[in-house]
Write an enzyme that holds these catalytic residues in place. Structure first.
Site, PDB file in Angstrom:
ATOM      1  N   ASN A 173      24.904 -45.269 -44.649  1.00 48.19           N
ATOM      2  CA  ASN A 173      25.879 -46.356 -44.495  1.00 48.19           C
ATOM      3  C   ASN A 173      26.706 -46.087 -43.235  1.00 48.19           C
ATOM      4  O   ASN A 173      27.492 -45.139 -43.207  1.00 48.19           O
ATOM      5  CB  ASN A 173      26.758 -46.390 -45.754  1.00 48.19           C
ATOM      6  N   HIS A 193      25.011 -55.685 -45.033  1.00 53.16           N
ATOM      7  CA  HIS A 193      25.566 -54.377 -44.701  1.00 53.16           C
ATOM      8  C   HIS A 193      24.813 -53.338 -45.522  1.00 53.16           C
ATOM      9  O   HIS A 193      24.588 -53.521 -46.722  1.00 53.16           O
ATOM     10  CB  HIS A 193      27.064 -54.364 -45.031  1.00 53.16           C
ATOM     11  N   CYS A 229      33.550 -52.183 -43.515  1.00 49.33           N
ATOM     12  CA  CYS A 229      32.133 -52.582 -43.481  1.00 49.33           C
ATOM     13  C   CYS A 229      31.950 -54.043 -43.068  1.00 49.33           C
ATOM     14  O   CYS A 229      30.857 -54.448 -42.669  1.00 49.33           O
ATOM     15  CB  CYS A 229      31.509 -52.349 -44.846  1.00 49.33           C
TER      16      CYS A 229
HETATM   17  O1  UT7 Z   1      30.103 -49.684 -47.636  1.00 52.55           O
HETATM   18  C1  UT7 Z   1      30.634 -50.119 -48.846  1.00 52.55           C
HETATM   19  C2  UT7 Z   1      31.198 -48.973 -49.519  1.00 52.55           C
HETATM   20  N1  UT7 Z   1      30.418 -48.172 -50.371  1.00 52.55           N
HETATM   21  C3  UT7 Z   1      29.562 -48.579 -51.317  1.00 52.55           C
HETATM   22  O2  UT7 Z   1      29.141 -49.684 -51.388  1.00 52.55           O
HETATM   23  C4  UT7 Z   1      29.155 -47.548 -52.339  1.00 52.55           C
HETATM   24  C5  UT7 Z   1      29.185 -48.114 -53.735  1.00 52.55           C
HETATM   25  N2  UT7 Z   1      28.897 -47.152 -54.745  1.00 52.55           N
HETATM   26  C6  UT7 Z   1      27.716 -46.486 -54.850  1.00 52.55           C
HETATM   27  O3  UT7 Z   1      26.835 -46.681 -54.038  1.00 52.55           O
HETATM   28  C7  UT7 Z   1      27.502 -45.573 -56.016  1.00 52.55           C
HETATM   29  O4  UT7 Z   1      28.571 -45.681 -56.913  1.00 52.55           O
HETATM   30  C8  UT7 Z   1      27.346 -44.069 -55.596  1.00 52.55           C
HETATM   31  C9  UT7 Z   1      26.017 -43.873 -54.846  1.00 52.55           C
HETATM   32  C10 UT7 Z   1      28.503 -43.622 -54.746  1.00 52.55           C
HETATM   33  C11 UT7 Z   1      27.321 -43.200 -56.841  1.00 52.55           C
HETATM   34  O5  UT7 Z   1      26.284 -43.595 -57.706  1.00 52.55           O
HETATM   35  P1  UT7 Z   1      26.586 -43.816 -59.243  1.00 52.55           P
HETATM   36  O6  UT7 Z   1      25.279 -44.122 -59.871  1.00 52.55           O
HETATM   37  O7  UT7 Z   1      27.671 -44.831 -59.376  1.00 52.55           O
HETATM   38  O8  UT7 Z   1      27.048 -42.385 -59.702  1.00 52.55           O
HETATM   39  P2  UT7 Z   1      28.459 -41.954 -60.339  1.00 52.55           P
HETATM   40  O9  UT7 Z   1      29.555 -42.034 -59.335  1.00 52.55           O
HETATM   41  O10 UT7 Z   1      28.636 -42.667 -61.618  1.00 52.55           O
HETATM   42  O11 UT7 Z   1      28.176 -40.430 -60.635  1.00 52.55           O
HETATM   43  C12 UT7 Z   1      27.162 -40.004 -61.552  1.00 52.55           C
HETATM   44  C13 UT7 Z   1      27.126 -38.500 -61.549  1.00 52.55           C
HETATM   45  C14 UT7 Z   1      28.501 -37.857 -61.723  1.00 52.55           C
HETATM   46  O12 UT7 Z   1      28.340 -36.714 -62.529  1.00 52.55           O
HETATM   47  P3  UT7 Z   1      28.692 -36.774 -64.106  1.00 52.55           P
HETATM   48  O13 UT7 Z   1      30.162 -37.159 -64.152  1.00 52.55           O
HETATM   49  O14 UT7 Z   1      27.797 -37.819 -64.675  1.00 52.55           O
HETATM   50  O15 UT7 Z   1      28.405 -35.387 -64.551  1.00 52.55           O
HETATM   51  C15 UT7 Z   1      28.860 -37.417 -60.317  1.00 52.55           C
HETATM   52  O16 UT7 Z   1      29.734 -36.289 -60.307  1.00 52.55           O
HETATM   53  O17 UT7 Z   1      26.614 -38.012 -60.291  1.00 52.55           O
HETATM   54  C16 UT7 Z   1      27.526 -37.034 -59.754  1.00 52.55           C
HETATM   55  N3  UT7 Z   1      27.454 -37.099 -58.306  1.00 52.55           N
HETATM   56  C17 UT7 Z   1      26.525 -36.441 -57.596  1.00 52.55           C
HETATM   57  N4  UT7 Z   1      25.531 -35.623 -57.967  1.00 52.55           N
HETATM   58  C18 UT7 Z   1      24.741 -35.122 -56.985  1.00 52.55           C
HETATM   59  C19 UT7 Z   1      28.226 -37.834 -57.448  1.00 52.55           C
HETATM   60  N5  UT7 Z   1      27.811 -37.636 -56.185  1.00 52.55           N
HETATM   61  C20 UT7 Z   1      26.749 -36.792 -56.249  1.00 52.55           C
HETATM   62  C21 UT7 Z   1      25.900 -36.237 -55.275  1.00 52.55           C
HETATM   63  N6  UT7 Z   1      24.908 -35.413 -55.686  1.00 52.55           N
HETATM   64  N7  UT7 Z   1      26.028 -36.518 -53.962  1.00 52.55           N
END
Ligand code: UT7
Length: 330
Positions: free
Chosen positions: A287, A257, A113
Site C-alpha cells: 500500500n 487504491h 490514500c
Molecule cells: O490505505 C487504507 C488503509 N488501510 C487499510 O485499508 C487496511 C485495512 N485493514 C486490513 O487490511 C486488515 O485489517 C489487516 C491486514 C491490517 C489485518 O488483517 P485482519 O484479518 O483484520 O487481522 P486482525 O487485525 O484481526 O488480526 C488477526 C491476528 C491478530 O492476532 P490475534 O489477536 O488473533 O492473536 C493480530 O495480532 O493477526 C495478528 N497480526 C499479525 N500476525 C502476523 C496482526 N498483524 C500481523 C502480522 N503478522 N503482520
C-alpha cells in the site's frame, strides 16, 4: 466549458525490495499471514537518503516525458502526500524548484490514500475554470520511514511501501476527458488511522516532560478501516456511475487504491463484477498511500489494459476517513 484530460503518466519506485521473507526474519510475521490477509508479496522501502521529493521528482520526469510536453508549459503543481520531506513547506515547492518552473503555484494535499484523486479533482476544477492549462499532479510517499518496523507495529509494517506516480493534466477539446470527481470525508474516524504527532495538539511535540514515542508513528484500527473501506468503495464508484449515467458494464477497468487485495475482492463481490476489471498490483508494491493509484494507472496503461475511448473509474479510501472517485473517458 473547458475539460481536462490526462495526457501522460509516469511512476518511480525505490530499488530496495523488501520481501515478506525479509520481514519475517526481523519481526514476528510470515509470508503466509501477509499473503492471505493482504495479497502482498513484496514492497519497496526508500533507503535513508531517498526522500519523498526524490521519488516525486523522478515520477514527474517520467510523466513529463510520456506526455511529450515542454515542462515550461506546466502552470501548476499539486502533490498528494502524507510523508513530506519537511513539516513545512510541501514537496510541491521542492518540485517547483527542481523542475525550474519559475514561480508557478504549487501546493500539497494531505488526504492520505485519497490524495491523488483529491488532487486530480482540484486540477480538473482549475482547468475547467480556465485558470490553468497544464497541471502536474503527483502522489508520492516515503512513508515507511515513519512506521514502527518492530513486531509491535507489524499490522502496519507489512502493508505499506514507498513510491510515486505522476500525471500531466491538460485542457482539452477532445471527447476524452475527466467526466467527474466525487470527494468525501468523515472526520469522526480520524483516530482509526492516523499519526498523531508531530503536531500542535497537547503532547504532540518533542517536549522532554511530555514525549510519547508511540504518537510519532502511524496507528491503525485495521478491522474498522477494512469494514468502512468495503462499504465506501462501492458507494463512491456507484456515485460516479449514476452521475455519468453509466452502467458498471460500460467500465473497462476500475483502479482502486491498493489497500488490500481482500478489500478489492470484497468490493468486486459487492458490485457483482469480475476481478479481471479490478486492477491490482499490490503484490509488488504493498500500500503506497497517495502513490498507489497513479502507479497502478501507469502500469495499466503500459500493459495495454486501457485504450482510447475506454471508460475507467479510479476509487480511493483511507485516513480521515476520506474517500473519492474519478470517472474518466480515456
Ligand atoms: O490505505 C487504507 C488503509 N488501510 C487499510 O485499508 C487496511 C485495512 N485493514 C486490513 O487490511 C486488515 O485489517 C489487516 C491486514 C491490517 C489485518 O488483517 P485482519 O484479518 O483484520 O487481522 P486482525 O487485525 O484481526 O488480526 C488477526 C491476528 C491478530 O492476532 P490475534 O489477536 O488473533 O492473536 C493480530 O495480532 O493477526 C495478528 N497480526 C499479525 N500476525 C502476523 C496482526 N498483524 C500481523 C502480522 N503478522 N503482520
Amino acid at each position: 466549458m473547458n475539460s481536462s484530460k490526462i495526457i501522460g503518466m509516469g511512476f518511480y519506485v525505490p530499488d530496495n525490495v523488501i520481501t515478506n521473507e525479509d520481514l519475517s526474519q526481523k519481526i514476528d510475521t510470515s509470508d503466509e499471514w501477509i499473503q492471505t490477509r493482504s495479497g502482498i508479496k513484496e514492497r519497496r522501502w526508500a533507503s535513508e537518503e531517498i526522500t519523498t521529493f526524490d521519488l516525486a521528482h523522478k515520477a514527474s520526469l517520467n510523466a513529463i516525458s510520456n506526455a511529450g510536453i515542454d515542462p515550461q508549459d506546466i502552470d501548476m503543481i499539486i502533490v498528494g502526500t502524507l510523508s513530506s520531506d519537511y513539516f513545512f513547506p510541501g514537496v510541491s515547492a521542492q518540485l517547483q524548484e527542481s523542475l525550474n518552473l519559475n514561480t508557478i503555484g504549487a501546493f500539497d494535499i494531505k488526504a492520505a490514500c485519497s490524495a491523488f484523486i483529491y488532487s486530480l479533482s482540484i486540477a480538473d476544477q482549475f482547468i475547467k475554470t480556465g485558470m490553468a492549462k497544464n497541471i502536474l499532479v503527483v502522489g508520492a510517499e516515503a512513508q515507511t520511514k515513519l512506521i514502527d518496523k518492530s513486531t509491535k507495529g507489524r499490522d502496519i509494517a507489512v502493508l505499506f511501501g514507498d513510491g510515486a506516480g505522476a500525471a500531466i493534466i491538460q485542457k482539452t477539446n477532445d471527447k476524452s476527458f475527466i467526466l467527474s470527481t466525487h470527494l468525501h470525508c468523515e472526520g469522526k474516524n480520524i483516530k482509526n488511522l492516523w499519526m498523531e504527532a508531530p503536531g500542535t495538539s497537547p503532547g504532540s511535540w518533542f517536549e522532554n516532560n511530555n514525549f510519547v514515542p508511540e504518537r510519532f508513528t502511524p496507528a491503525m484500527n485495521g478491522r474498522e478501516v477494512f469494514k468502512n473501506a468495503v462499504k465506501r468503495f462501492p458507494e463512491v464508484i456507484n456515485e460516479a456511475l449514476v452521475y455519468n449515467k453509466l452502467s458498471i458494464k460500460d467500465i473497462k477497468l476500475i483502479i482502486p487504491h491498493q489497500a488490500n487485495f481482500r478489500i478489492s475482492q470484497a468490493v468486486a463481490n459487492r458490485m457483482n463484477v469480475d476481478m479481471n476489471i479490478v486492477y491490482s498490483n499490490i503484490h509488488k508494491y504493498g500500500n503506497t498511500t497517495a502513490a498507489s493509484i497513479p502507479i497502478a494507472l501507469t502500469e495499466a496503461i503500459e500493459e495495454g489494459r486501457i485504450i482510447k475511448g475506454d471508460h475507467i473509474i479510479l476509487a480511493a479510501f483511507g485516513a480521515g476517513y476520506t474517500w473519492a472517485s474519478a470517472a474518466i473517458k480515456w
